[in-house]
Design a protein around this motif. Structure first.
Motif, PDB file in Angstrom:
ATOM      1  N   PHE A 209       0.936  -1.326  -0.079  1.00 55.53           N
ATOM      2  CA  PHE A 209       0.086   0.017  -0.078  1.00 55.53           C
ATOM      3  C   PHE A 209       0.797   1.320   0.066  1.00 55.53           C
ATOM      4  O   PHE A 209       2.092   1.296   0.421  1.00 55.53           O
ATOM      5  CB  PHE A 209      -1.130  -0.100   1.346  1.00 55.53           C
ATOM      6  N   PRO A 216      -3.928   0.709  -2.437  1.00 56.62           N
ATOM      7  CA  PRO A 216      -3.228  -0.669  -2.703  1.00 56.62           C
ATOM      8  C   PRO A 216      -2.332  -0.067  -3.828  1.00 56.62           C
ATOM      9  O   PRO A 216      -2.612   0.619  -4.794  1.00 56.62           O
ATOM     10  CB  PRO A 216      -4.524  -1.356  -3.132  1.00 56.62           C
ATOM     11  N   ASP A 224       3.143  -7.286  -5.515  1.00 56.53           N
ATOM     12  CA  ASP A 224       2.430  -6.164  -4.985  1.00 56.53           C
ATOM     13  C   ASP A 224       3.117  -5.243  -4.351  1.00 56.53           C
ATOM     14  O   ASP A 224       2.673  -4.472  -3.328  1.00 56.53           O
ATOM     15  CB  ASP A 224       1.251  -6.822  -4.294  1.00 56.53           C
TER      16      ASP A 224
END
Length: 287
Positions: A209, A216, A224
């Protein structure tokens, strides 16, 4: 004397006695023997426990045994739970324990009900030094953890239950909350669930994040993971390039991999190496 007599006898009585007193003679010719002949007698007064001047419209209150002056309503003795103010009896302060108070002053004689303090039990229990305005019950100062004129508890989200004693604004918030009253939740992915008390912005985000509210990372970021300030991907998933990894690699890149910044296929480097091996490097014959 007049044949019709009217005599006012203020007070509380059970019997009325009518007689002729000749012990002191007003005139010398008065006889020692006298007869009192009554044709009609009216006794007017209020029922027990009532009073009034010319009427009985009022009820004796706070007098012991409901006994009061028939005209003024003043009490000789105050009933339990009341004290004297002038010639009247008024109720003890409502927060006196046992409904008892000192007769001359009205100060509570057995302490206060739970939640109150002070000699008249008007002060909320959390007044510092148990002092408050005698008329309003407003506190001059509160214990730590309380605020306002009646010492209300600080908002639940205040860290260590501490707040400004005038406004009730929290000095610091518990983890997960922000705002003057610490009643607003921090964004879900703030690291350690901590955000700025005034703005609610995250100082740092959990992995995956970024930004002040911990948005996100872009979906094309490998694992990610992205820069926690800008949201730019550290590395792209296969088939994508660009800061946000939101652009597709050329269709024929080997293993669907291209340069993250330029989008150029990484396979061209292998092609050049093969070309050099075939056309430039030749085996040497020895002897």
């Amino acid at each position: 004397m007049s044949s019709t007599q009217s005599v006012t006898c203020p007070g509380v009585a059970r019997y009325v006695t009518i007689y002729s007193d000749r012990r002191v003679k007003a005139y010398t010719w008065y006889s020692d023997q006298a007869y009192l002949e009554l044709c009609e007698v009216y006794v007017n007064g209020c029922q027990f426990g009532e009073y009034g001047n010319g009427n009985c419209d009022n009820v004796c209150t706070s007098c012991a045994g409901n006994r009061c002056h028939p005209t003024s309503g003043s009490c000789d003795v105050c009933a339990a739970g009341s004290y004297r103010v002038g010639d009247q009896c008024v109720h003890c302060p409502q927060n006196c324990a046992g409904n008892t108070c000192d007769s001359p002053s009205g100060a509570c004689s057995m302490g206060c009900l739970a939640g109150f303090s002070g000699i008249y039990c008007k002060c909320p229990a959390n007044c510092n030094d148990q002092t408050c305005d005698g008329a309003t019950g407003h506190c001059a100062n509160c214990y730590d953890g309380f605020y306002g004129p009646v010492c209300t508890p600080c908002p639940a989200g205040c860290s260590t239950d501490t707040c400004d004693k005038s406004t009730g604004n929290c000095i610091q918030c518990d983890a997960g909350f922000f705002g003057n009253q610490c009643d607003q939740s921090c964004p879900a992915n703030c690291k350690a669930n901590v955000c700025n008390k005034d703005s609610g912005q995250c100082g740092d985000c959990d992995d995956g994040f970024y930004g002040p509210v911990c948005t996100p990372c872009p979906t094309g970021c490998s694992t990610d993971t992205c820069d926690k300030s800008t949201g730019n991907c550290i590395q792209c998933d296969a088939g994508f390039f660009g800061n946000q990894c939101d652009q597709s690699c050329p269709g024929n890149c080997k293993a669907n991999v291209c340069n993250k910044d330029s989008g150029q296929c990484g396979g061209r480097i292998n092609f050049n190496i093969d070309f050099l091996a075939k056309h430039i490097c030749r085996p040497m014959k020895i002897g």
